[in-house]
Design a protein around this motif. Sequence first.
Motif, PDB file in Angstrom:
ATOM      1  N   LEU A  63     -16.521   8.766 -98.372  1.00 20.44           N
ATOM      2  CA  LEU A  63     -15.605   7.880 -98.217  1.00 20.44           C
ATOM      3  C   LEU A  63     -14.521   8.042 -99.598  1.00 20.44           C
ATOM      4  CD1 LEU A  63     -14.608   5.088 -97.000  1.00 20.44           C
ATOM      5  CD2 LEU A  63     -16.036   4.082 -98.748  1.00 20.44           C
ATOM      6  N   ILE A  64     -13.407   8.225 -99.019  1.00 25.41           N
ATOM      7  CA  ILE A  64     -12.455   8.679-100.009  1.00 25.41           C
ATOM      8  C   ILE A  64     -11.231   7.856-100.214  1.00 25.41           C
ATOM      9  CG2 ILE A  64     -10.961  10.820-100.892  1.00 25.41           C
ATOM     10  CD1 ILE A  64     -12.741  12.484 -99.120  1.00 25.41           C
ATOM     11  N   GLY A  65     -11.049   7.560-101.598  1.00 27.78           N
ATOM     12  CA  GLY A  65      -9.777   6.701-101.804  1.00 27.78           C
ATOM     13  C   GLY A  65      -8.585   7.553-102.296  1.00 27.78           C
ATOM     14  N   TRP A  66      -7.604   7.322-101.880  1.00 23.66           N
ATOM     15  CA  TRP A  66      -6.068   8.024-102.260  1.00 23.66           C
ATOM     16  C   TRP A  66      -5.326   7.174-102.706  1.00 23.66           C
ATOM     17  CZ3 TRP A  66      -6.328  12.999-100.199  1.00 23.66           C
ATOM     18  CH2 TRP A  66      -7.200  13.550 -99.133  1.00 23.66           C
ATOM     19  N   PRO A  67      -4.882   7.360-104.209  1.00 27.41           N
ATOM     20  CA  PRO A  67      -3.804   6.553-104.849  1.00 27.41           C
ATOM     21  C   PRO A  67      -2.465   7.105-104.283  1.00 27.41           C
ATOM     22  CG  PRO A  67      -5.267   7.544-106.676  1.00 27.41           C
ATOM     23  CD  PRO A  67      -5.768   8.045-105.247  1.00 27.41           C
ATOM     24  N   PRO A  68      -1.537   6.101-104.177  1.00 23.94           N
ATOM     25  CA  PRO A  68      -0.139   6.703-104.019  1.00 23.94           C
ATOM     26  C   PRO A  68       0.350   7.914-104.394  1.00 23.94           C
ATOM     27  CG  PRO A  68      -0.172   4.287-104.519  1.00 23.94           C
ATOM     28  CD  PRO A  68      -1.536   4.971-104.856  1.00 23.94           C
ATOM     29  N   GLY A  69       0.778   8.755-103.445  1.00 17.65           N
ATOM     30  CA  GLY A  69       1.309  10.067-103.687  1.00 17.65           C
ATOM     31  C   GLY A  69       0.319  11.009-104.123  1.00 17.65           C
ATOM     32  N   THR A  70      -0.968  10.936-103.845  1.00 18.85           N
ATOM     33  CA  THR A  70      -1.949  11.837-104.006  1.00 18.85           C
ATOM     34  C   THR A  70      -2.392  12.922-102.981  1.00 18.85           C
ATOM     35  OG1 THR A  70      -3.669  10.390-103.821  1.00 18.85           O
ATOM     36  CG2 THR A  70      -2.995  10.697-105.779  1.00 18.85           C
ATOM     37  N   GLY A  71      -2.796  14.085-103.107  1.00 15.25           N
ATOM     38  CA  GLY A  71      -3.257  14.781-101.945  1.00 15.25           C
ATOM     39  C   GLY A  71      -4.464  15.850-102.526  1.00 15.25           C
ATOM     40  N   THR A  72      -4.925  16.792-101.517  1.00 16.16           N
ATOM     41  CA  THR A  72      -5.811  17.631-101.757  1.00 16.16           C
ATOM     42  C   THR A  72      -5.465  19.016-102.226  1.00 16.16           C
ATOM     43  OG1 THR A  72      -5.833  18.192 -99.504  1.00 16.16           O
ATOM     44  CG2 THR A  72      -7.409  16.731-100.266  1.00 16.16           C
ATOM     45  N   GLY A  73      -4.151  19.266-101.920  1.00 17.27           N
ATOM     46  CA  GLY A  73      -3.763  20.801-101.980  1.00 17.27           C
ATOM     47  C   GLY A  73      -4.211  21.429-100.954  1.00 17.27           C
ATOM     48  N   TRP A  74      -3.743  22.663-100.664  1.00 16.96           N
ATOM     49  CA  TRP A  74      -4.351  23.334 -99.557  1.00 16.96           C
ATOM     50  C   TRP A  74      -5.724  24.093 -99.749  1.00 16.96           C
ATOM     51  CZ3 TRP A  74      -1.991  24.046 -94.694  1.00 16.96           C
ATOM     52  CH2 TRP A  74      -0.485  23.825 -94.933  1.00 16.96           C
ATOM     53  N   HIS A  75      -6.572  24.001 -98.749  1.00 19.57           N
ATOM     54  CA  HIS A  75      -7.795  24.226 -98.716  1.00 19.57           C
ATOM     55  C   HIS A  75      -8.455  24.421 -97.390  1.00 19.57           C
ATOM     56  CE1 HIS A  75      -8.110  19.832 -97.956  1.00 19.57           C
ATOM     57  NE2 HIS A  75      -9.480  20.219 -97.746  1.00 19.57           N
ATOM     58  N   ASP A 142       3.431   3.635-102.742  1.00 20.79           N
ATOM     59  CA  ASP A 142       2.720   2.441-103.527  1.00 20.79           C
ATOM     60  C   ASP A 142       1.595   1.733-102.806  1.00 20.79           C
ATOM     61  OD1 ASP A 142       3.995   1.063-101.089  1.00 20.79           O
ATOM     62  OD2 ASP A 142       5.448   0.204-102.090  1.00 20.79           O
ATOM     63  N   THR A 143       1.083   2.271-101.937  1.00 19.37           N
ATOM     64  CA  THR A 143      -0.051   1.792-101.342  1.00 19.37           C
ATOM     65  C   THR A 143      -1.221   2.683-101.358  1.00 19.37           C
ATOM     66  OG1 THR A 143       1.214   0.802 -99.713  1.00 19.37           O
ATOM     67  CG2 THR A 143      -0.992   0.900 -99.114  1.00 19.37           C
ATOM     68  N   HIS A 144      -2.435   2.514-101.481  1.00 20.54           N
ATOM     69  CA  HIS A 144      -3.716   3.307-101.573  1.00 20.54           C
ATOM     70  C   HIS A 144      -4.211   3.513-100.009  1.00 20.54           C
ATOM     71  CE1 HIS A 144      -5.126   2.956-105.700  1.00 20.54           C
ATOM     72  NE2 HIS A 144      -6.102   3.664-105.522  1.00 20.54           N
ATOM     73  N   ALA A 145      -4.647   4.643 -99.859  1.00 19.37           N
ATOM     74  CA  ALA A 145      -5.275   4.946 -98.663  1.00 19.37           C
ATOM     75  C   ALA A 145      -6.802   5.055 -98.680  1.00 19.37           C
ATOM     76  CB  ALA A 145      -4.487   6.212 -97.701  1.00 19.37           C
ATOM     77  N   VAL A 146      -7.631   4.852 -97.612  1.00 16.99           N
ATOM     78  CA  VAL A 146      -8.803   5.148 -97.740  1.00 16.99           C
ATOM     79  C   VAL A 146      -9.175   6.052 -96.459  1.00 16.99           C
ATOM     80  CG1 VAL A 146     -11.183   3.971 -97.955  1.00 16.99           C
ATOM     81  CG2 VAL A 146      -9.399   3.138 -99.198  1.00 16.99           C
ATOM     82  N   SER A 147     -10.032   6.928 -96.454  1.00 17.28           N
ATOM     83  CA  SER A 147     -10.563   7.824 -95.337  1.00 17.28           C
ATOM     84  C   SER A 147     -11.989   8.259 -95.363  1.00 17.28           C
ATOM     85  CB  SER A 147      -9.903   8.993 -95.423  1.00 17.28           C
ATOM     86  OG  SER A 147      -9.945   9.681 -96.360  1.00 17.28           O
ATOM     87  N   VAL A 148     -12.394   8.379 -94.313  1.00 16.62           N
ATOM     88  CA  VAL A 148     -13.960   9.065 -94.356  1.00 16.62           C
ATOM     89  C   VAL A 148     -13.898  10.273 -93.562  1.00 16.62           C
ATOM     90  CG1 VAL A 148     -16.265   8.415 -93.098  1.00 16.62           C
ATOM     91  CG2 VAL A 148     -14.838   6.633 -93.739  1.00 16.62           C
ATOM     92  N   HIS A 149     -14.864  11.071 -94.126  1.00 14.24           N
ATOM     93  CA  HIS A 149     -14.855  12.563 -93.908  1.00 14.24           C
ATOM     94  C   HIS A 149     -16.125  12.901 -93.450  1.00 14.24           C
ATOM     95  CE1 HIS A 149     -10.722  13.555 -95.472  1.00 14.24           C
ATOM     96  NE2 HIS A 149     -10.948  12.149 -95.964  1.00 14.24           N
ATOM     97  N   ALA A 150     -16.648  13.818 -92.610  1.00 17.75           N
ATOM     98  CA  ALA A 150     -17.957  14.431 -92.310  1.00 17.75           C
ATOM     99  C   ALA A 150     -17.790  15.836 -91.993  1.00 17.75           C
ATOM    100  CB  ALA A 150     -18.529  13.684 -91.264  1.00 17.75           C
ATOM    101  N   TYR A 151     -18.748  16.570 -92.466  1.00 19.30           N
ATOM    102  CA  TYR A 151     -18.724  18.164 -92.320  1.00 19.30           C
ATOM    103  C   TYR A 151     -20.213  18.592 -91.969  1.00 19.30           C
ATOM    104  CZ  TYR A 151     -14.837  17.180 -95.462  1.00 19.30           C
ATOM    105  OH  TYR A 151     -13.678  16.804 -95.963  1.00 19.30           O
ATOM    106  N   TYR A 152     -20.205  19.449 -90.866  1.00 21.77           N
ATOM    107  CA  TYR A 152     -21.422  20.174 -90.820  1.00 21.77           C
ATOM    108  C   TYR A 152     -21.341  21.835 -90.642  1.00 21.77           C
ATOM    109  CZ  TYR A 152     -26.122  21.286 -89.274  1.00 21.77           C
ATOM    110  OH  TYR A 152     -27.291  21.659 -89.198  1.00 21.77           O
TER     111      TYR A 152
END
Length: 180
Positions: A63-75, A142-152
């Motif tokens: 479960l990941i929280g994302w502040p406004p304007g943030t990102g992962t970068g290429w991966h 100006d708004t946080h986002a939240v997401s769910v990720h799963a990997y196998y």
Amino acid sequence: MPSAAVPSAAGSRPASGPPTAAELLDFVRRTAADRALVDSLPLDPEGRTWVRLDGPGGSEAWLIGWPPGTGTGWHDHADSFGAFATARGDLTEHALAVRLPAGGWKTLELADGLDRSRRLGAGDGRAFGRDHVHEVLNPSPDTHAVSVHAYYPPLPLIRRFSRTGPVLRLEQVERPEDWQ
């Protein structure tokens, strides 16, 4: 990045074999709809936050929280396939429709027509295959986002890239001990 304890996500299935991409997508969508779990994530105004979850069939989930304007970068996620769903806010995914060589390179020049973009609002999700190269961003000012990720299988490594126009450069390889 701050992290928190490992809660049990609702709807985890018994370990009866590896999950499919469709099962991972179903899991992230169900988990993203769990308001109590999503609301329990501590949000930091400066950096992403995350909590490890119990994923289905031995998968790795977050479960990941994302502040406004943030990102992962290429991966990429090495040999893992996965899924993610937006629980709150909006995320943008930029992806490359190409399989990168497994190793032995530092810089690649990408052909035209490989870029894909999509917006994932609350409740939207997507599955992806092995060798998926992307970046995920919270474009909101100006708004946080939240997401769910799963990997196998659970992530053996993440390769991080920089990108200038058509040139993709391998910058770093992270192992699980770097983010757990």
